[in-house]
Design an enzyme around this catalytic site. Structure first.
Site, mmCIF file in Angstrom:
data_model
loop_
_atom_site.group_PDB
_atom_site.id
_atom_site.type_symbol
_atom_site.label_atom_id
_atom_site.label_comp_id
_atom_site.label_asym_id
_atom_site.label_seq_id
_atom_site.Cartn_x
_atom_site.Cartn_y
_atom_site.Cartn_z
ATOM 1 N N GLU A 250 -56.743 31.627 -6.666
ATOM 2 C CA GLU A 250 -58.050 30.823 -6.694
ATOM 3 C C GLU A 250 -59.044 31.401 -5.719
ATOM 4 O O GLU A 250 -58.546 31.066 -4.462
ATOM 5 C CB GLU A 250 -57.814 29.178 -6.556
ATOM 6 C CG GLU A 250 -57.247 28.674 -7.812
ATOM 7 C CD GLU A 250 -58.075 28.681 -9.055
ATOM 8 O OE1 GLU A 250 -59.473 28.852 -8.879
ATOM 9 O OE2 GLU A 250 -57.392 28.599 -10.160
ATOM 10 N N GLU A 383 -70.922 34.408 -2.274
ATOM 11 C CA GLU A 383 -70.497 33.096 -1.906
ATOM 12 C C GLU A 383 -70.603 32.997 -0.542
ATOM 13 O O GLU A 383 -70.412 33.676 0.330
ATOM 14 C CB GLU A 383 -69.023 32.903 -2.219
ATOM 15 C CG GLU A 383 -68.423 31.327 -1.963
ATOM 16 C CD GLU A 383 -67.173 31.179 -2.396
ATOM 17 O OE1 GLU A 383 -67.092 30.047 -2.864
ATOM 18 O OE2 GLU A 383 -66.124 32.010 -2.326
#
Length: 482
Positions: A250, A383
């Site tokens: 993840e 991000e």
């Protein structure tokens, strides 16, 4: 003198080869604790202990595993205020956010206590005469876990609980930046009646402890949550290791929230504020791209600025605080770099982005809102992992959908609309693993699968009953019944 909190290896608390200091980001003069740092040799001892414990734990009855997990859950939930305060103090989440995360960890263990009793298999006839087929699930073996700093008890919980539920043994390396919550969880697990060696905690750096987990042939699987760059290196190492390791990644997101002309402005603003800025924006599911159609754009931006003006940024433990500090100086500097990048790219900083001073020295940053951004800017593609969001104007729903999918990531996405037509279409066509309608992109249930697509995730989903796909392997057995 502060006692150094030890690692947990083979059922014993053991000293390390160095010390990691846990610093409170709300007050950098406050040392939360000092934690023993593991080296390669100690990590290898933890792996050996896990391997030695595997056979007995894998063959423990479902009731035995249920009882252990249930005991862990009960203690976590009974201490949620205390543990939530520790979490808020070390990571910077507000106290209500910290307590909520601890409660979730307890609920996760309770869920998997039940799952331990729901293990099933299949039995049926073969396509060949006089044969019977059984399909069963068995544990993987020793599972190495590498967890991040932003959810210091929930993410360890949602990896440890299913691993133990399905009969695996565990060696976990929590984030060195915030080891306190994982250490407290480990103390609870150590008191649960679990066999020595079935669970092991080693605090240390990724380059030392993480690498030792990757290199060791007795580690059969790795579950990782962290950055894209590290995840890709980990995947390559797992494939090249001998034997190859099963891995689960993840790695993050650049999540869109689409706001359509027909949306309720108040609802849309609350959804955006929560998803973009709560937990200081330090969530892989945070909505950092706000894609707003022309008819509502100006009203939405004005309402966002008004709402941001009312948010209190301060010490995470103070009552009434909406946003705590950034987790540390390195992350704060990264946030500030991206704010400068956004300005340099031509986006307009409509609100915030300034360093704040509070009663105690800490990493305080005013939440930042950019407008006049486009989806080619770095602030819309990379991000940031902080309280920074960018508004991107779209002509209509079709363009908003296209912009939302135009990203290398695919973790979470959301839409604010009162139209069943657009909500249904968006749920079907959003290229993300998690889709929200009139809800923040950050915030999911523990009994539902979690994970994304594209560059956000790789491997089986986490959480809920889908976790068994990673933590078990399937066996097909044939019996001649003639």
């Amino acid at each position: 003198m502060t006692a150094i909190l030890k690692n947990f290896v083979g059922g014993e608390w053991v000293d390390g080869t160095g010390v990691t200091k846990n610093i409170n980001p709300s007050n950098t003069n406050d040392v939360v604790g000092e934690y023993a740092r593991a080296d390669k040799a100690q990590t290898e001892k933890a792996i050996a202990a896990a391997k030695a414990a595997f056979a007995a734990w894998a063959r423990a009855t479902p009731q035995e595993r249920c009882d252990v997990l249930n005991k862990i859950s009960i203690e976590i939930l009974s201490r949620k205020e205390e543990l939530g305060r520790l979490l808020a103090r070390e990571e910077g989440k507000t106290l209500p956010e910290g307590i909520g995360e601890v409660a979730r960890a307890g609920q996760i263990f309770a869920f998997f206590a039940g799952e331990a009793l729901r293990l099933t298999g299949e039995r049926g006839p073969s396509v060949r005469p006089s044969l019977e087929v059984e399909i069963t699930r068995e544990p993987m073996g020793v599972v190495g876990m590498i967890t991040p700093w932003n959810f210091p008890i929930a993410i360890p919980a949602w990896k440890i609980a299913p691993a133990l539920c399905y009969g695996n043994t565990v060696v976990i390396k929590p984030a060195e930046l915030v080891p306190g919550s994982a250490h407290a969880l480990s103390e609870i697990i150590a008191r649960s009646g679990i066999p020595a060696g079935a669970f092991n905690l080693v605090v240390g750096s990724g380059l030392v402890v993480g690498q030792a987990l990757l290199e060791h042939p007795d580690v059969g699987a790795i579950s990782f949550t962290g950055s894209v760059q590290t995840g890709r290196k980990l995947a390559q190492a797992c494939v090249l290791s001998s034997p190859m390791k099963k891995f689960q990644l993840e790695m993050g997101g650049k999540n869109p929230l689409v706001v359509l002309d027909d949306a309720d402005v108040k609802t849309a603003v609350e959804v955006a504020i929560n998803g973009s800025y709560f937990c200081t924006g330090q969530r892989c599911t945070a909505s950092s791209r706000l894609i707003v159609t022309e008819g509502i754009h100006d009203r939405f931006v004005a309402a966002m600025i008004e709402r941001l003006q009312g948010l209190l940024v301060d010490d995470a433990l103070k009552a009434g605080v909406h946003i705590g500090p950034v987790v540390d100086q390195n992350q704060l500097e990264q946030d500030l770099r991206y704010i400068k990048i956004g300005k340099d790219e031509g986006a307009k900083l409509a609100f915030g982005g300034e360093l704040l001073k509070r009663e105690n020295p800490g990493h305080y940053l005013q939440p930042a809102l950019f407008i006049e951004a486009n989806n080619n800017m770095r602030i819309a593609r990379e991000e940031i992992f902080g309280p920074v969001a960018a508004v991107i104007r779209a002509k209509n729903y079709e363009e908003a959908l296209a912009i939302s999918n135009d990203t290398e990531f695919g973790l979470a996405s959301g839409i604010c609309t009162t139209s069943l037509k657009y909500a249904s279409h968006y749920k079907r066509n959003s290229e993300a693993g998690l889709v929200m309608v009139n809800l923040p992109t950050a915030g999911v249930d523990y009994h539902v699968p979690f994970g994304g697509r594209k560059g956000s995730s790789y491997g089986a989903r986490e959480q809920g009953s889908y976790a068994r796909e990673f933590y078990t392997t399937v066996k097909s057995a044939y019996t001649f019944a003639g």
